[in-house]
Write an enzyme that holds these catalytic residues in place. Structure first.
Site, mmCIF file in Angstrom:
data_model
loop_
_atom_site.group_PDB
_atom_site.id
_atom_site.type_symbol
_atom_site.label_atom_id
_atom_site.label_comp_id
_atom_site.label_asym_id
_atom_site.label_seq_id
_atom_site.Cartn_x
_atom_site.Cartn_y
_atom_site.Cartn_z
ATOM 1 N N CYS A 143 5.958 5.406 9.075
ATOM 2 C CA CYS A 143 6.444 4.611 7.937
ATOM 3 C C CYS A 143 7.912 4.822 7.613
ATOM 4 C CB CYS A 143 5.600 4.916 6.714
ATOM 5 S SG CYS A 143 3.854 4.626 7.003
ATOM 6 N N LEU A 168 -0.424 4.486 0.674
ATOM 7 C CA LEU A 168 -1.249 5.573 1.214
ATOM 8 C C LEU A 168 -0.432 6.522 2.067
ATOM 9 C CD1 LEU A 168 -4.148 3.417 2.718
ATOM 10 C CD2 LEU A 168 -4.047 4.458 0.453
ATOM 11 N N ARG A 169 -0.778 7.806 1.964
ATOM 12 C CA ARG A 169 -0.225 8.775 2.913
ATOM 13 C C ARG A 169 -1.284 9.083 3.955
ATOM 14 N NH1 ARG A 169 0.374 13.543 -0.850
ATOM 15 N NH2 ARG A 169 -1.369 12.365 -1.662
ATOM 16 N N GLU A 187 0.835 -1.188 0.000
ATOM 17 C CA GLU A 187 0.000 0.000 0.000
ATOM 18 C C GLU A 187 0.874 1.244 0.000
ATOM 19 O OE1 GLU A 187 -2.574 1.786 -0.872
ATOM 20 O OE2 GLU A 187 -3.323 -0.241 -0.509
HETATM 21 C C1 UGA Z 1 4.526 7.655 3.522
HETATM 22 C C2 UGA Z 1 4.514 7.581 1.989
HETATM 23 O O1 UGA Z 1 4.411 8.896 1.431
HETATM 24 C C3 UGA Z 1 3.353 6.725 1.485
HETATM 25 O O2 UGA Z 1 3.436 6.582 0.076
HETATM 26 C C4 UGA Z 1 3.447 5.325 2.148
HETATM 27 O O3 UGA Z 1 2.376 4.507 1.768
HETATM 28 C C5 UGA Z 1 3.414 5.499 3.653
HETATM 29 O O4 UGA Z 1 4.532 6.319 4.057
HETATM 30 C C6 UGA Z 1 3.493 4.117 4.257
HETATM 31 O O5 UGA Z 1 4.500 3.446 4.089
HETATM 32 O O6 UGA Z 1 2.486 3.664 4.806
HETATM 33 P P1 UGA Z 1 3.214 9.137 5.352
HETATM 34 O O7 UGA Z 1 4.220 8.612 6.318
HETATM 35 O O8 UGA Z 1 1.769 9.078 5.709
HETATM 36 O O9 UGA Z 1 3.345 8.352 3.938
HETATM 37 O O10 UGA Z 1 3.535 10.658 5.112
HETATM 38 P P2 UGA Z 1 4.281 11.557 4.035
HETATM 39 O O11 UGA Z 1 3.313 12.531 3.491
HETATM 40 O O12 UGA Z 1 5.058 10.775 3.077
HETATM 41 O O13 UGA Z 1 5.287 12.381 4.988
HETATM 42 C C7 UGA Z 1 6.310 11.716 5.729
HETATM 43 C C8 UGA Z 1 7.209 12.729 6.413
HETATM 44 O O14 UGA Z 1 8.017 13.419 5.462
HETATM 45 C C9 UGA Z 1 6.483 13.806 7.207
HETATM 46 O O15 UGA Z 1 7.170 13.996 8.419
HETATM 47 C C10 UGA Z 1 6.591 15.040 6.326
HETATM 48 O O16 UGA Z 1 6.551 16.240 7.038
HETATM 49 C C11 UGA Z 1 7.943 14.812 5.685
HETATM 50 N N1 UGA Z 1 8.108 15.509 4.392
HETATM 51 C C12 UGA Z 1 7.412 15.101 3.308
HETATM 52 C C13 UGA Z 1 9.014 16.545 4.287
HETATM 53 O O17 UGA Z 1 9.672 16.940 5.279
HETATM 54 N N2 UGA Z 1 9.186 17.147 3.085
HETATM 55 C C14 UGA Z 1 8.500 16.768 1.982
HETATM 56 O O18 UGA Z 1 8.733 17.368 0.902
HETATM 57 C C15 UGA Z 1 7.587 15.715 2.097
#
Ligand code: UGA
Length: 437
Positions: free
Chosen positions: A263, A153-154, A151
């Site tokens: 994640c 998903l975010r 999966e």
């Molecule tokens: C992440 C992945 O994006 C999903 O595709 C994956 O399915 C999921 O893990 C999982 O393995 O279940 P998620 O952890 O919900 O999703 O959140 P993200 O939106 O990816 O953000 C992760 C972290 O990276 C957050 O702390 C966010 O603030 C940080 N981030 C993200 C940044 O610092 N900069 C960015 O440009 C993007």
């Protein structure tokens, strides 16, 4: 199709609700009776925008139900999805597969006819083989195909991600199993979401490689941000300048306090363990993990420096505590390390978060939580924007400044133009931007 979803955590509940919305007949199973009782009453165990409405309409439509009885859920199912937790095993960072294997045994005993058993939880390479072995051992007569379907998903955007995926990865080399999976995903397939069939082991690795790559991308821009500060360049312009190159892409290039969540931290560590076990080191991912860990704490030092190197007895208000907006999830949130660094240096810390306070409380025992950003800022020497919730993107800065005792404003997500902050009478500090004169 009749689908049984084992585990009503993030992945299980969102996937189950979305599958039922496609018209499939879905039973969600969880051992936790309190969770199931709550779901029967329409109360969601997680905060995910739109999920309550999606669940309610499909329960009403008779396509979605909940039970604690796994055998009842699995009986007659065409596909059984394993979506139970795979936390980091204490001590060594390996993914803890005991829930996956426990569920597999129960499923094997409950199978009543041919079924596809699908691992949706993020599981290390080779887990599918073990799941297959357990089924053969527990129920030698059962006809089951074991498939990997990771999966992507975010949190906070999970329903949209499920319904409009960039791709669907299915790890199976069996044509009958592939046919069932095609049928399950037909509504998305019709929308032209690429359905990528691979070997089972490949599908398992794709999930880890995707998360490790995204974590690398974030960490790369975070280090470039530090360099920008040192040489007087602007990280947002660098991100745009490289992101417009299609080969690089603009997403996941927002510099910030480091990645957190349930994640990236867990999956990068588990991938490193797999690499170590197979004597195939992943030096880049090793660096990413180390750099990101160090960064979270360094953000605390950034705040201390903004307060002229001494925070003893000073009050710092942190706005946004969850690891990202639109979730109540505090797992590995950078705010935790920032609080620790500030408290170690003698600061008094206050916090505000729209949804995360309940989860934050046990992780930040000395922090006083406020009901609004302005209440948090009242009498504070510094305000730090940690997580970019929408309500924190349009703060009334003059009002904030009037409430504060001193004027330090640290924007760890580069939400506010420095000029706007300064016009409100505050001193601006950001990430990856030339320091102000
Ligand atoms: C992440 C992945 O994006 C999903 O595709 C994956 O399915 C999921 O893990 C999982 O393995 O279940 P998620 O952890 O919900 O999703 O959140 P993200 O939106 O990816 O953000 C992760 C972290 O990276 C957050 O702390 C966010 O603030 C940080 N981030 C993200 C940044 O610092 N900069 C960015 O440009 C993007």
């Amino acid at each position: 199709m009749r689908i049984a979803m084992i585990g009503t955590g993030y992945v299980g509940l969102v996937s189950g609700a979305c599958f039922s919305d496609f018209g499939h007949d879905v039973v969600c199973v969880d051992k936790d009776a309190r969770k199931i009782d709550a779901l029967h009453q329409g109360v969601m165990p997680i905060f995910e925008p739109g999920l309550d409405r999606l669940v309610e309409s499909n329960v009403r439509g008779g396509r979605l139900s909940f039970t604690t009885d796994l055998a009842e859920g699995v009986a007659g199912a065409d596909a059984v999805f394993i979506a139970v937790g795979t936390p980091s095993r204490r001590g060594d960072g390996h993914a803890d597969l005991s829930y996956v294997f426990g569920a597999t045994e129960e499923i094997a005993r409950a199978l009543t006819g041919p079924a596809v058993v699908v691992t949706k939880s993020t599981v290390p390479v080779g887990t599918g083989d073990e799941v297959e072995r357990i089924i053969r051992e527990t129920a030698p007569e059962a006809k089951a195909w074991v498939v990997s379907n990771p999966e992507f998903l975010r949190e906070g955007a999970a329903i949209d991600d499920f319904k409009r995926p960039d791709r669907i990865v299915v790890g199976t080399e069996d044509e009958e199993a592939a046919e069932v999976m095609r049928e399950i995903y037909r509504p998305l397939y019709l929308n032209k979401a690429p359905l990528l069939f691979t070997s089972r082991r490949t599908a398992e690795l794709i999930k880890y490689a995707a998360n490790a790559f995204l974590a690398t991308k974030i960490t790369f821009i975070n280090e470039i941000a530090d360099l920008c500060e040192a040489v007087g360049a602007e990280v947002q312009d660098v991100a745009r300048g490289i992101g417009l190159d299609n080969r690089i892409g603009a997403k996941f290039l927002h510099a910030g306090p480091g990645y957190g969540g349930s994640c990236f931290p867990k999956d990068t560590l588990a991938l490193l363990k797999t690499a170590e076990d197979h004597q195939s080191p992943l030096r880049i991912v090793e660096s990413v993990v180390a750099v990101n860990d160090a960064r979270k704490r360094a953000m605390g030092r950034k705040v201390i420096q903004a307060l002229d190197g001494d925070v003893r007895g000073k009050t710092v208000a942190l706005l946004g505590l969850t690891f990202k907006p639109n979730t109540d999830d505090m797992r590995d949130a950078p705010s935790i390390s920032i609080v620790q660094a500030l408290e170690d240096a003698g600061a008094i810390v206050r916090g505000y978060d729209p949804e995360g306070v309940e989860q934050a409380r046990p992780l930040m025992r000395n922090v006083a939580f406020a009901d609004s950003p302005y209440a948090a800022a009242d009498g504070a020497d510094a305000v730090v924007l940690v997580t970019e919730w929408d309500v924190l993107r349009a703060l009334d800065l003059p009002r904030l400044a009037a409430a504060m005792a001193d004027t330090v404003f640290v924007d760890l997500r580069n939400v506010y133009p420095p000029e706007e902050v300064e016009e409100a009478g505050l001193r601006w500090f950001g990430v990856g931007r030339a320091p102000r004169g």
